[in-house]
Design a protein around this motif. Structure first.
Motif, PDB file in Angstrom:
ATOM      1  N   PRO A   1       0.806  -1.230   0.000  1.00  0.00           N
ATOM      2  CA  PRO A   1       0.000   0.000   0.000  1.00  0.00           C
ATOM      3  C   PRO A   1       0.841   1.284   0.000  1.00  0.00           C
ATOM      4  O   PRO A   1       0.377   2.323  -0.467  1.00  0.00           O
ATOM      5  CB  PRO A   1      -0.810  -0.113   1.295  1.00  0.00           C
ATOM      6  CG  PRO A   1      -0.852  -1.560   1.606  1.00  0.00           C
ATOM      7  CD  PRO A   1       0.474  -2.106   1.149  1.00  0.00           C
TER       8      PRO A   1
ATOM      9  N   LYS B   1      -0.059   8.189   1.024  1.00  0.00           N
ATOM     10  CA  LYS B   1      -1.012   7.267   0.390  1.00  0.00           C
ATOM     11  C   LYS B   1      -1.611   6.315   1.428  1.00  0.00           C
ATOM     12  O   LYS B   1      -2.812   6.043   1.413  1.00  0.00           O
ATOM     13  CB  LYS B   1      -0.304   6.479  -0.716  1.00  0.00           C
ATOM     14  CG  LYS B   1      -1.203   5.510  -1.448  1.00  0.00           C
ATOM     15  CD  LYS B   1      -0.536   4.992  -2.711  1.00  0.00           C
ATOM     16  CE  LYS B   1      -1.382   3.903  -3.374  1.00  0.00           C
ATOM     17  NZ  LYS B   1      -1.272   2.598  -2.691  1.00  0.00           N
TER      18      LYS B   1
ATOM     19  N   GLU C   1      -4.315   7.747   3.540  1.00  0.00           N
ATOM     20  CA  GLU C   1      -5.616   7.849   2.855  1.00  0.00           C
ATOM     21  C   GLU C   1      -6.470   6.596   3.034  1.00  0.00           C
ATOM     22  O   GLU C   1      -7.672   6.649   2.839  1.00  0.00           O
ATOM     23  CB  GLU C   1      -5.392   8.097   1.348  1.00  0.00           C
ATOM     24  CG  GLU C   1      -4.815   9.472   1.051  1.00  0.00           C
ATOM     25  CD  GLU C   1      -4.324   9.603  -0.380  1.00  0.00           C
ATOM     26  OE1 GLU C   1      -4.614   8.706  -1.202  1.00  0.00           O
ATOM     27  OE2 GLU C   1      -3.658  10.608  -0.677  1.00  0.00           O
ATOM     28  N   GLU C   2      -5.852   5.478   3.377  1.00  0.00           N
ATOM     29  CA  GLU C   2      -6.637   4.239   3.497  1.00  0.00           C
ATOM     30  C   GLU C   2      -6.588   3.618   4.893  1.00  0.00           C
ATOM     31  O   GLU C   2      -7.381   2.728   5.195  1.00  0.00           O
ATOM     32  CB  GLU C   2      -6.133   3.201   2.474  1.00  0.00           C
ATOM     33  CG  GLU C   2      -4.723   2.681   2.786  1.00  0.00           C
ATOM     34  CD  GLU C   2      -4.397   1.399   2.020  1.00  0.00           C
ATOM     35  OE1 GLU C   2      -4.453   1.457   0.786  1.00  0.00           O
ATOM     36  OE2 GLU C   2      -4.086   0.375   2.673  1.00  0.00           O
TER      37      GLU C   2
END
Lengths: 137, 349
Positions: B258, B279, B282-283
């Motif tokens: 990820p 990044k 964001e998840e």
């Protein structure tokens, strides 16, 4: 958009406008001016600083293929007029290889870019440009 | 006092060039190159983009996500190895572009690709000591790769910014651990247009030794193991190195993948691992435990143990996401790449 052949002091004095789109808002009638003015249409000379929103809509654009020597290597240049919170701002359109793909009222965002530089040794002039949010290719 | 990330912002230019396009220009076997580096394409800044402009874009989004007034920022540190000016700071341009107050500690930092993470460590210290309330740490690079040399396949363009503070944290930085030595793996001499590698020194004595040293040191001090982390993010000069170092440390692929962005934008140097972190933020769910290890040639690593908070999910959509920027792209050919990167030497430039 930074004018051509700026002197360093002239560029420095306009940094708030070039970098941040700093306008002025009349304390009396609320009119907004960009670039800033000393006297409002209502006669007032009292203003507050006001940063224009960084998103707006494209009103019109044009593409220049014959440009001044400072920008020859960036041809063609696209320029647009954008409505940023009710204020019309003129600026270079970037990241837009095919402006014909832009629909009327395309959403644009204000971005921070190099505008020009004085040879390989002089100052680099930074300022705002306009970028279509959804692109155009 | 808990210290950590209050907001973050990233910037990836819109233009991309495929590895295949570069390989065709130089007569390389594109499949072999892709197999070596696992990089499909890389981000290319337009002719008017540089580490300054990207730093401004990333910092603006970081301030938006943090929801703080620019006047609350007490320090701005920019980590880069590709300054447009040899002498004239990026950080002072950031002060005016972001409308920060004049009473701001500001400096540019250089340690190859590691300085952006040193900016974070330094700001943590200033926040903990009470000298500042918030600080902005930037990693930004548009570095150089000599045409026809292998570095050209991976050198990308991008920036990332973090607001460091002690209140309203989206992620607490719970621990840091440095590991550094004089290792001549990669350098660029003053005035030289392109960097060079120190023969076989890039991998084992440099990247792997320092990242493993920092990661193991951090886990030993905390009494933690790879199983204790949900994500592991490493500096990414290519996509092979972070996967291999993860294997060496005992992290499974699903915890590393990820945070890998190099396969789609190239190595963004000071933004590299920190863009991977952006990044992942964001998840990641609240309570996620993240290991981040940066690396800079010369050589050194900073390891971070980061834990996300309940405030994280609500901040993600407040600004452009890395995921959106990875999708927002226009492919260019090699001739436009040379033009946009100002690689063509001209008398009338």
């Amino acid at each position: 958009m930074v004018d051509q052949n700026l002197s360093v002091p002239k560029y420095w004095r306009k940094i708030p406008q070039y970098y941040r789109l700093t306008a002025v808002k009349c304390r009396k009638c609320g009119r907004v001016y960009f670039p800033p003015r000393a006297v409002c249409e209502c006669g007032s000379r009292e203003f507050d600083e006001y940063e224009l929103p960084r998103r707006g809509k494209l009103i019109e654009y044009t593409v220049l293929r014959s440009v001044t020597s400072d920008f020859e290597k960036q041809r063609p240049l696209a320029f647009g007029i954008a409505d940023l919170g009710g204020v019309r701002v003129f600026g270079q359109l970037v990241d837009c290889p095919n402006p014909d793909k832009l629909g009327e009222g395309a959403e644009v965002e204000v971005v921070f870019r190099r505008v020009k530089e004085d040879s390989d040794y002089g100052i680099i002039y930074y300022g705002f440009k306009l970028r279509p949010v959804k692109g155009c290719w | 006092m808990a210290v950590g990330i209050v907001g973050w912002g990233a910037y990836i230019p819109r233009y991309r060039i495929k590895t295949r396009e570069i390989a065709e220009a130089w007569g390389d076997d594109a499949l072999r190159i892709r197999d070596m580096y696992l990089v499909e394409e890389k981000a290319v800044g337009y002719i008017d983009e540089d580490p300054v402009t990207m730093a401004v874009e990333a910092s603006r989004d970081a301030l938006t996500r943090a929801g703080i007034a620019p006047s609350e920022v007490g320090a701005v540190f920019a980590g880069t190895e590709s300054k447009p000016y040899a002498v004239k700071p990026i950080s002072s341009i950031l002060i005016d572009a972001l409308n920060l107050k004049r009473q701001v500690y500001s400096v540019d930092m250089e340690f190859a690709c590691k300085a952006g993470s040193d900016a974070i460590v330094n700001l943590m210290g200033l926040v903990k000591s009470g000298l500042i309330k918030y600080g902005i740490a930037v990693g930004t690079d548009s570095s150089q790769g000599e045409p026809g040399e292998h570095l050209e396949y991976t050198v990308g363009t991008g920036a990332v910014a973090y607001i460091i503070g002690s209140t309203n944290l989206v992620a607490e930085i719970k621990h840091t651990y440095p590991f550094a030595s004089d290792t001549p793996d990669f350098w660029r001499r003053d005035g030289s247009p392109y960097p060079v590698h120190g023969e076989g020194f890039t991998g084992e004595p440099a990247y792997f030794r320092h990242i493993i040293g920092a990661a193991k040191g951090l886990m030993e001090e905390l009494g933690m193991k790879p199983n204790d982390f949900d994500y592991a993010i490493f500096h990414q000069p290519n996509a092979r190195f972070p996967v291999r170092v993860a294997q060496m440390l005992g992290f499974p692929l699903e915890k590393v993948k990820p945070g890998i962005v190099v396969d789609l934008i190239g190595n963004t140097y000071n933004a590299s691992a920190l863009l991977g972190l952006a990044k992942v933020l964001e998840e990641a769910k609240p309570g996620s435990r993240i290991l981040v290890v940066t690396f800079g040639s010369g050589a050194g690593s900073n390891a971070f143990y980061i834990e996300t908070t309940d405030l994280l999910p609500s901040r993600v959509k407040l600004a452009r996401t890395v995921g959106e920027m990875l999708e927002d792209k226009v492919y260019i050919d090699y001739s436009l790449y040379l033009k946009y990167r100002r690689i063509i030497r001209m008398i009338h430039g």
